[in-house]
Design an enzyme around this catalytic site. Structure first.
Site, PDB file in Angstrom:
ATOM      1  N   GLY A 229      -6.425  76.526 -17.325  1.00 17.30           N
ATOM      2  CA  GLY A 229      -6.048  75.916 -18.593  1.00 17.30           C
ATOM      3  C   GLY A 229      -5.215  76.878 -19.415  1.00 17.30           C
ATOM      4  N   THR A 231      -4.059  79.784 -22.234  1.00 16.15           N
ATOM      5  CA  THR A 231      -4.450  81.193 -22.371  1.00 16.15           C
ATOM      6  C   THR A 231      -5.465  81.408 -23.484  1.00 16.15           C
ATOM      7  OG1 THR A 231      -2.396  81.929 -21.387  1.00 16.15           O
ATOM      8  CG2 THR A 231      -3.522  83.515 -22.802  1.00 16.15           C
ATOM      9  N   GLY A 234      -8.781  80.388 -22.248  1.00 15.79           N
ATOM     10  CA  GLY A 234      -9.179  81.344 -21.207  1.00 15.79           C
ATOM     11  C   GLY A 234      -9.726  82.630 -21.812  1.00 15.79           C
ATOM     12  N   GLU A 251      -7.019  80.915 -14.508  1.00 18.31           N
ATOM     13  CA  GLU A 251      -5.645  80.534 -14.144  1.00 18.31           C
ATOM     14  C   GLU A 251      -5.025  79.964 -15.409  1.00 18.31           C
ATOM     15  OE1 GLU A 251      -4.341  81.116 -11.274  1.00 18.31           O
ATOM     16  OE2 GLU A 251      -6.043  81.391  -9.956  1.00 18.31           O
ATOM     17  N   CYS A 285       1.989  74.899 -14.783  1.00 18.68           N
ATOM     18  CA  CYS A 285       1.834  76.284 -15.231  1.00 18.68           C
ATOM     19  C   CYS A 285       2.940  77.168 -14.687  1.00 18.68           C
ATOM     20  CB  CYS A 285       0.473  76.820 -14.793  1.00 18.68           C
ATOM     21  SG  CYS A 285       0.180  76.643 -13.030  1.00 18.68           S
TER      22      CYS A 285
HETATM   23  P1  NAD Z   1      -6.811  73.592 -22.124  1.00 15.54           P
HETATM   24  O1  NAD Z   1      -7.008  75.064 -22.064  1.00 15.54           O
HETATM   25  O2  NAD Z   1      -6.717  72.937 -23.437  1.00 15.54           O
HETATM   26  O3  NAD Z   1      -8.005  72.853 -21.353  1.00 15.54           O
HETATM   27  C1  NAD Z   1      -8.359  73.167 -20.033  1.00 15.54           C
HETATM   28  C2  NAD Z   1      -9.810  72.768 -19.820  1.00 15.54           C
HETATM   29  O4  NAD Z   1     -10.632  73.594 -20.643  1.00 15.54           O
HETATM   30  C3  NAD Z   1     -10.127  71.330 -20.221  1.00 15.54           C
HETATM   31  O5  NAD Z   1     -11.104  70.792 -19.350  1.00 15.54           O
HETATM   32  C4  NAD Z   1     -10.703  71.506 -21.620  1.00 15.54           C
HETATM   33  O6  NAD Z   1     -11.536  70.445 -22.023  1.00 15.54           O
HETATM   34  C5  NAD Z   1     -11.489  72.799 -21.434  1.00 15.54           C
HETATM   35  N1  NAD Z   1     -11.776  73.526 -22.677  1.00 15.54           N
HETATM   36  C6  NAD Z   1     -11.095  73.486 -23.853  1.00 15.54           C
HETATM   37  N2  NAD Z   1     -11.705  74.274 -24.760  1.00 15.54           N
HETATM   38  C7  NAD Z   1     -12.782  74.833 -24.153  1.00 15.54           C
HETATM   39  C8  NAD Z   1     -13.785  75.753 -24.562  1.00 15.54           C
HETATM   40  N3  NAD Z   1     -13.827  76.243 -25.811  1.00 15.54           N
HETATM   41  N4  NAD Z   1     -14.728  76.134 -23.667  1.00 15.54           N
HETATM   42  C9  NAD Z   1     -14.685  75.669 -22.397  1.00 15.54           C
HETATM   43  N5  NAD Z   1     -13.768  74.777 -21.957  1.00 15.54           N
HETATM   44  C10 NAD Z   1     -12.818  74.366 -22.821  1.00 15.54           C
HETATM   45  O7  NAD Z   1      -5.532  73.287 -21.216  1.00 15.54           O
HETATM   46  P2  NAD Z   1      -4.822  71.899 -20.950  1.00 15.54           P
HETATM   47  O8  NAD Z   1      -4.063  71.507 -22.159  1.00 15.54           O
HETATM   48  O9  NAD Z   1      -5.795  70.920 -20.365  1.00 15.54           O
HETATM   49  O10 NAD Z   1      -3.812  72.323 -19.779  1.00 15.54           O
HETATM   50  C11 NAD Z   1      -2.604  72.937 -20.021  1.00 15.54           C
HETATM   51  C12 NAD Z   1      -2.702  74.442 -19.831  1.00 15.54           C
HETATM   52  O11 NAD Z   1      -3.238  74.749 -18.549  1.00 15.54           O
HETATM   53  C13 NAD Z   1      -1.342  75.108 -19.853  1.00 15.54           C
HETATM   54  O12 NAD Z   1      -1.397  76.284 -20.626  1.00 15.54           O
HETATM   55  C14 NAD Z   1      -1.082  75.449 -18.406  1.00 15.54           C
HETATM   56  O13 NAD Z   1      -0.193  76.518 -18.205  1.00 15.54           O
HETATM   57  C15 NAD Z   1      -2.453  75.752 -17.919  1.00 15.54           C
HETATM   58  N6  NAD Z   1      -2.515  75.622 -16.453  1.00 15.54           N
HETATM   59  C16 NAD Z   1      -2.598  76.752 -15.692  1.00 15.54           C
HETATM   60  C17 NAD Z   1      -2.614  76.654 -14.300  1.00 15.54           C
HETATM   61  C18 NAD Z   1      -2.688  77.890 -13.421  1.00 15.54           C
HETATM   62  O14 NAD Z   1      -3.045  77.752 -12.253  1.00 15.54           O
HETATM   63  N7  NAD Z   1      -2.372  79.074 -13.918  1.00 15.54           N
HETATM   64  C19 NAD Z   1      -2.553  75.400 -13.695  1.00 15.54           C
HETATM   65  C20 NAD Z   1      -2.469  74.270 -14.499  1.00 15.54           C
HETATM   66  C21 NAD Z   1      -2.451  74.394 -15.885  1.00 15.54           C
END
Ligand code: NAD
Length: 491
Positions: A229, A231, A234, A251, A285
């Site tokens: 998800g 940064t 993360g 990731e 990503c």
């Molecule tokens: P996000 O970080 O908002 O959410 C990702 C996941 O985390 C979702 O299931 C969300 O509900 C959960 N989440 C959100 N807040 C949380 C918290 N406080 N505690 C635990 N879990 C929580 O990301 P998104 O908008 O769903 O996806 C887009 C992002 O993901 C972009 O930044 C993209 O670059 C990244 N991404 C990275 C990769 C990689 O392999 N490096 C692959 C795909 C997407």
């Protein structure tokens, strides 16, 4: 809406309505409702994790011989293949990706289960050289209950990438899909049930990240979180992991450079650059969102690229001719539009796109045209921040040192692309660019057998690869005494 129309969720193998708020998921191309479900509640999180812990202790999954666990994973791969078209259509409706792309994602998910089945049954433990009157071994065991937290952009593939090695390692897994794309995770859990995974070893808990994801991450019985998800989320998860001393893999986001040297095959480079940024509507990503082109060919290359971008087929994701579908939601499109405005306000010039496509086909969906902006510096906002949309910023460069300095000037370091016919320059650049993944004369190609991950703000840890299973296992050293006499100290 009657409760019979609501989708159940999977709580430690029990399929029932979530205890949280009811919500709809929508097809981004039209806004139609795809599914209505109740999110998980914090109580469901507790039940799922306690149930997973019980399954870990009592279901015998962790104790099964590796080839027996592998047999279940092979069966999961087979069931995904048998249902591939249905799953691809559901994934299309779940997040609006074009059908060609969702078919490839489903095939890759099946391949992932097959790969980790093989990794599981061929994983070797080691007898290490003895340095005393004992035999020493290094062996691997399941961690217990692990969590997989995934984003909305490629659900079936990113969930398979976590569930398969987690189960292969003998763990019970709790999946937290993105709130807006819960359907593939739920289908994978159904398939795991059908394949004979003992009850309780998988749960799928849709819901808000800040509530459900947070409750899962903080739970003392969760021994690892594998997160994909953004940064900032993360980083938050890493802080909780530090407190718990919990294993974590992250990731995260990217702002990946693609470079075109003056000797590049321009047909290949134009096609590759377009695919790198505009496939998946840029919601990737590893999208190659910063383009550096040698100044001597900049004009010719850009003219060809702009022409190519303007002729991409944006439209109905169910049409196999479509290359770009909608963005995930209206609010995400608003964010992309905001970034384009910032880019233009900072002095960028629009070469392609920069607006929504016109026509009735596009009225209800969150479509946006492939967009190319030039005239900015690498230090400008839209060259530094992840947009996660179909927006490319193009810049000319002068000389290799200038190129490397600019390309590496980013907090992110996920991927890089290089287009050149000169194998020495390709190798030099592949070594000089700071990135977890480098593509030379190709882009955005993936292999489950090759470890994937980012540096810097793009993440920690690796997924995939034969040894990816070890990310979900604890390593244990065993010293086995062979002494004929008691230890000398006791005498
Ligand atoms: P996000 O970080 O908002 O959410 C990702 C996941 O985390 C979702 O299931 C969300 O509900 C959960 N989440 C959100 N807040 C949380 C918290 N406080 N505690 C635990 N879990 C929580 O990301 P998104 O908008 O769903 O996806 C887009 C992002 O993901 C972009 O930044 C993209 O670059 C990244 N991404 C990275 C990769 C990689 O392999 N490096 C692959 C795909 C997407």
């Amino acid at each position: 809406m009657t409760t019979t129309e609501l989708r159940p969720i999977c709580i430690a193998g029990n399929w029932r309505l979530g205890g949280g708020v009811q919500y709809d998921t929508c097809y981004p191309a039209t806004g139609e409702v795809v599914a209505t479900l109740n999110a998980a509640s914090v109580g469901d999180v507790e039940e799922a994790i306690q149930g997973a812990h019980k399954a870990y202790l009592e279901s015998g999954w962790a104790q099964r011989k590796p080839h027996e666990r592998a047999a279940v994973l092979y069966r999961i791969a087979q069931l995904i293949r048998e249902r591939s078209e249905e799953l691809a259509q559901l994934q299309r409706r779940d997040n609006g990706k074009p059908i060609n792309e969702t078919r490839a994602l489903v095939a890759s998910a099946a391949g992932t289960f097959q790969f980790f089945a093989s990794a599981c049954e061929t994983l070797e433990e080691t007898i290490t050289p003895p340095r005393g009157d004992y035999m020493t071994m290094s062996i691997y065991e399941a961690m217990g209950v692990v969590a997989a937290i995934t984003p909305w952009n490629s659900p079936i593939a990113s969930e398979a990438q976590k569930i398969a090695p987690a189960l292969a390692g003998g763990n019970a897994v709790v999946v937290k899909p993105a709130e807006i794309t819960p359907l593939m995770g739920l289908e994978l859990a159904r398939i795991c049930d059908e394949a004979g995974l003992p009850k309780g070893n998988i749960s799928v808990l849709p819901g808000k990240g800040s509530v459900i994801g947070d409750a899962i991450t903080r739970h003392p019985l969760i021994r690892r979180v594998s997160f994909t998800g953004g940064t900032s989320v993360g980083r938050h998860i890493a802080q909780i992991a530090a407190e718990k001393l919990m294993s974590v893999s992250l990731e995260l986001g990217g702002k990946s450079p693609t470079v075109v040297l003056e000797d590049a095959d321009l047909d290949h480079a134009v096609a590759g650059v377009m695919y790198g940024i505009f496939s998946s509507s840029g919601e990737s990503c590893i999208a190659g969102s910063r383009l550096f082109v040698a100044r001597s060919i900049y004009k010719e290359f850009m003219d060809r690229l702009v022409k190519g971008a303007q002729s991409l087929r944006v439209g109905d994701p169910s049409d196999t001719a479509t290359q770009m579908g909608p963005l995930i939601s209206q609010s995400h499109r608003a964010s992309v539009e905001h970034y384009v405005k910032i880019g233009l306000d900072e002095g960028g010039q629009l070469r392609a796109g920069g607006s929504r496509p016109k026509g009735t086909l596009y009225d209800k969906g969150s479509f946006y045209l492939p967009t190319i902006i030039e005239g900015l510096k690498n230090s400008d906002t839209i060259c530094q921040e992840e947009i996660f949309g179909p927006v490319l910023v193009a810049m000319p460069f002068d000389g290799m040192d200038d190129l490397i300095a600019q390309a590496n000037d980013s907090v992110y370091a996920l991927a890089a692309g290089i287009w050149t016919r000169d194998y020495k320059k390709a190798w030099h650049l592949a070594r000089a660019l700071k990135a977890g993944n480098v593509w030379i004369n190709t882009y955005k190609q993936f292999s489950i057998s090759t470890p994937f991950g980012g540096w810097r703000d793009s993440g920690l840890g690796r997924e995939k690869g034969r040894l990816g299973i070890l990310q979900y296992m604890e390593q244990k050293a065993v010293y086995w005494g062979m002494n004929e006499k008691p230890l000398p100290w006791a005498n």
